[in-house]
Design a protein around this motif. Structure first.
Motif, PDB file in Angstrom:
ATOM      1  N   ASP A  51       0.556  -1.137  -0.301  1.00 41.92           N
ATOM      2  CA  ASP A  51      -0.024   0.029  -0.151  1.00 41.92           C
ATOM      3  C   ASP A  51       0.931   1.036  -0.194  1.00 41.92           C
ATOM      4  O   ASP A  51       1.993   1.393   1.099  1.00 41.92           O
ATOM      5  CB  ASP A  51      -1.444  -0.259   1.176  1.00 41.92           C
ATOM      6  CG  ASP A  51      -2.319   1.331   0.726  1.00 41.92           C
ATOM      7  OD1 ASP A  51      -2.331   2.182   0.477  1.00 41.92           O
ATOM      8  OD2 ASP A  51      -2.971   0.426   1.680  1.00 41.92           O
ATOM      9  N   VAL A 260      -8.661  -6.483   6.660  1.00 43.94           N
ATOM     10  CA  VAL A 260      -8.496  -5.646   5.153  1.00 43.94           C
ATOM     11  C   VAL A 260     -10.675  -5.531   5.226  1.00 43.94           C
ATOM     12  O   VAL A 260     -10.742  -4.903   5.253  1.00 43.94           O
ATOM     13  CB  VAL A 260      -8.116  -6.385   4.104  1.00 43.94           C
ATOM     14  CG1 VAL A 260      -8.532  -6.025   2.257  1.00 43.94           C
ATOM     15  CG2 VAL A 260      -6.822  -6.773   4.739  1.00 43.94           C
ATOM     16  N   ILE A 266     -13.900  -0.785   2.623  1.00 43.32           N
ATOM     17  CA  ILE A 266     -13.709  -1.074   0.972  1.00 43.32           C
ATOM     18  C   ILE A 266     -13.926  -0.255  -0.348  1.00 43.32           C
ATOM     19  O   ILE A 266     -12.745  -0.914  -1.327  1.00 43.32           O
ATOM     20  CB  ILE A 266     -14.788  -2.012   1.244  1.00 43.32           C
ATOM     21  CG1 ILE A 266     -14.336  -3.251  -0.294  1.00 43.32           C
ATOM     22  CG2 ILE A 266     -15.726  -2.144   0.447  1.00 43.32           C
ATOM     23  CD1 ILE A 266     -12.735  -4.205   0.307  1.00 43.32           C
ATOM     24  N   ASN A 269     -10.817   0.068  -1.959  1.00 43.91           N
ATOM     25  CA  ASN A 269      -9.228  -0.992  -1.628  1.00 43.91           C
ATOM     26  C   ASN A 269      -9.343  -1.307  -3.233  1.00 43.91           C
ATOM     27  O   ASN A 269      -9.428  -2.376  -3.775  1.00 43.91           O
ATOM     28  CB  ASN A 269     -10.308  -1.828  -0.488  1.00 43.91           C
ATOM     29  CG  ASN A 269      -8.411  -2.654  -0.503  1.00 43.91           C
ATOM     30  OD1 ASN A 269      -7.932  -3.672  -1.686  1.00 43.91           O
ATOM     31  ND2 ASN A 269      -9.117  -3.131   0.521  1.00 43.91           N
ATOM     32  N   TYR A 272      -7.792  -5.758  -4.134  1.00 45.98           N
ATOM     33  CA  TYR A 272      -8.737  -6.715  -3.935  1.00 45.98           C
ATOM     34  C   TYR A 272      -9.982  -6.620  -5.434  1.00 45.98           C
ATOM     35  O   TYR A 272      -9.701  -8.127  -5.721  1.00 45.98           O
ATOM     36  CB  TYR A 272      -9.869  -7.227  -2.448  1.00 45.98           C
ATOM     37  CG  TYR A 272      -8.057  -7.650  -1.498  1.00 45.98           C
ATOM     38  CD1 TYR A 272      -8.157  -8.997  -1.937  1.00 45.98           C
ATOM     39  CD2 TYR A 272      -7.842  -6.974  -1.135  1.00 45.98           C
ATOM     40  CE1 TYR A 272      -6.580  -9.568  -0.695  1.00 45.98           C
ATOM     41  CE2 TYR A 272      -6.647  -7.215   0.175  1.00 45.98           C
ATOM     42  CZ  TYR A 272      -6.585  -8.724  -0.338  1.00 45.98           C
ATOM     43  OH  TYR A 272      -5.819  -9.229   0.848  1.00 45.98           O
ATOM     44  N   CYS A 284     -11.349   4.227  -8.786  1.00 50.24           N
ATOM     45  CA  CYS A 284     -11.078   2.743  -7.590  1.00 50.24           C
ATOM     46  C   CYS A 284      -9.146   2.621  -7.913  1.00 50.24           C
ATOM     47  O   CYS A 284      -9.422   0.832  -8.859  1.00 50.24           O
ATOM     48  CB  CYS A 284     -11.945   1.838  -7.048  1.00 50.24           C
ATOM     49  SG  CYS A 284     -10.782   0.846  -5.538  1.00 50.24           S
ATOM     50  N   ARG A 394      -4.340  -1.304   3.089  1.00 52.84           N
ATOM     51  CA  ARG A 394      -5.155  -2.104   2.296  1.00 52.84           C
ATOM     52  C   ARG A 394      -5.251  -2.933   1.972  1.00 52.84           C
ATOM     53  O   ARG A 394      -5.796  -3.437   1.626  1.00 52.84           O
ATOM     54  CB  ARG A 394      -5.829  -0.926   1.359  1.00 52.84           C
ATOM     55  CG  ARG A 394      -6.637   0.466   1.946  1.00 52.84           C
ATOM     56  CD  ARG A 394      -6.703   1.169   0.477  1.00 52.84           C
ATOM     57  NE  ARG A 394      -5.222   1.618   0.536  1.00 52.84           N
ATOM     58  CZ  ARG A 394      -5.271   2.625  -0.810  1.00 52.84           C
ATOM     59  NH1 ARG A 394      -6.149   3.038  -1.294  1.00 52.84           N
ATOM     60  NH2 ARG A 394      -3.635   3.232  -1.011  1.00 52.84           N
TER      61      ARG A 394
END
Length: 408
Positions: A51, A260, A266, A269, A272, A284, A394
């Protein structure tokens, strides 16, 4: 970049010799064979799995920073440019990792933002051969040209493994995981619902409702776990540390996922989401892909120098008083496989540091076992900085994240 257990000796006092790296076992040799078989002469990382938001808070980059770091996929090197460092030396023994960063730099310097985002945000570009020939290839070194001349299909929007983020070692893992989690339909729908959660309360409820099914489907048995960890660049030495400290891969992943998915929002993030969907979105994505950063990064990208070599060889050939070192987790492998090389690397890092130099490293171990006593005598562990950042990370896939500051 989360610390699942507090680091030992935060004051940097001496300890006994490291004990986390036992003699190599036959099973470990077989796992290393698998690791080499999976990667061979391939791109391993198509994205960074650390991160940069936490890194930038820890490193204190500024206009006087002269940085030495491992390239990986280059995303974080570009993010560090936003803090205006004087120079970033990106070092990787895998020339394909440097070729990926060099392609990103060429794109920053020659493309407009929509094409840049389509290339590295979506990872799919129907006109990649044309863009590559007209704009990107002329700015690449010969060895990078040779690599991308052969790998233009990585950006093909068609096919079962469409796009950059389903290629390379980690990309193959992402593709397999996305297919595996899509089997049956209901689990994938529940994961998508988790990613769309409006707040942490809803997020926690949705995660715990699917945790057991997610881990069972994703991890499978020991053989699948070894293959998966090999695909994402985890060698046998780190897998042994995971087995020792976290009751195996399942316990390790469970702890990371709970950090996480139940402690952090979220919505941003991108790590993922990428592995599930094979692409980023404009809302994102990493900092280097954001439209508001595009012009700044294009203007500053010539501050990055690429070196296909080791940290040791680089410091031997280009000594200096460097201000930040970002070592990722490669010292886990050195400690288990080449302790003399680890000793030499630390000696050169210390010889090329100055008071105030910060050294950021990660590990599959929760204790900083790779840091020798003579380094501890000159440095202090900045647990006051890493502990709060661990709660904000994250990614959550490292048991230990350690920041050392040279004091003398």
């Amino acid at each position: 970049m989360t610390t699942l257990a507090p680091p030992a000796n935060p004051s940097g006092t001496q300890t006994s010799p490291p004990t986390a790296y036992p003699p190599r076992k036959r099973t470990a040799v077989m796992k290393d064979w698998l690791f080499e078989k999976v990667h061979g002469n391939k791109l391993v990382y198509n994205t960074c799995w650390e991160d940069p938001r936490c890194d930038r808070a820890l490193l204190d980059l500024n206009a006087e920073s002269d940085v030495v770091m491992i390239t990986s996929a280059g995303d974080n090197a570009l993010a560090y440019l936003l803090d205006g460092p004087k120079r970033i030396n990106c070092i990787d023994v895998n020339p394909r990792q440097n070729a990926l960063l060099e392609l990103k730099i060429a794109a920053l310097q020659t493309l407009d933002w929509p094409n840049f985002f389509q290339l590295f945000g979506e990872g799919r570009q129907p006109d990649f051969p044309g863009l590559y020939t007209r704009h990107l290839r002329p700015g690449l070194r010969p060895e990078s040209q040779q690599y991308w001349d052969r790998q233009q299909h990585y950006f093909n929007p068609k096919g079962a493994r469409a796009g950059l983020y389903f290629h390379g070692g980690s990309g193959l893992f992402a593709w397999c995981a996305s297919r595996l989690l899509g089997i049956g339909g209901s689990l994938r729908k529940d994961i998508d619902r988790l990613l769309d959660a409006k707040d942490l309360t809803e997020q926690r409820e949705r995660y715990f409702a699917l945790e057991d099914r997610l881990l069972k489907r994703l991890l499978g048995g020991k053989w699948r776990q070894n293959v998966s960890l090999s695909l994402v660049g985890v060698p046998a030495s780190q897998r042994e540390l995971i087995d020792q400290e976290h009751e195996g891969c399942a316990g390790y992943v469970r702890a990371a996922f709970r950090q996480v998915f139940t402690e952090l929002p979220i919505a941003d993030n991108y790590f993922y989401r990428l592995y599930l969907h094979g692409k980023y979105t404009t809302s994102c994505c990493p900092d280097y892909l954001m439209q508001e950063n595009f012009q700044q990064l294009g203007a500053a990208s010539d501050r990055i120098d690429l070196h296909t070599t080791t940290i040791t060889r680089f410091l031997q050939e280009q000594p200096g008083a460097y201000s930040q070192f970002i070592l990722l987790d490669h010292q886990d492998w050195l400690a288990a496989n080449a302790p003399a090389a680890l000793q030499e690397e630390w000696e050169l890092i210390m010889a090329n540091s100055r008071p105030g130099t910060r050294i950021l490293l990660r590990s599959a171990a929760s204790r900083p076992e790779t840091v020798p006593d003579f380094v501890r005598q000159r440095c202090r562990f900045r647990n006051d900085l890493t502990a709060p950042q661990a709660k904000l990370d994250r990614v959550g896939t490292y048991a230990g994240v350690f920041l050392l500051e040279v004091t003398k």
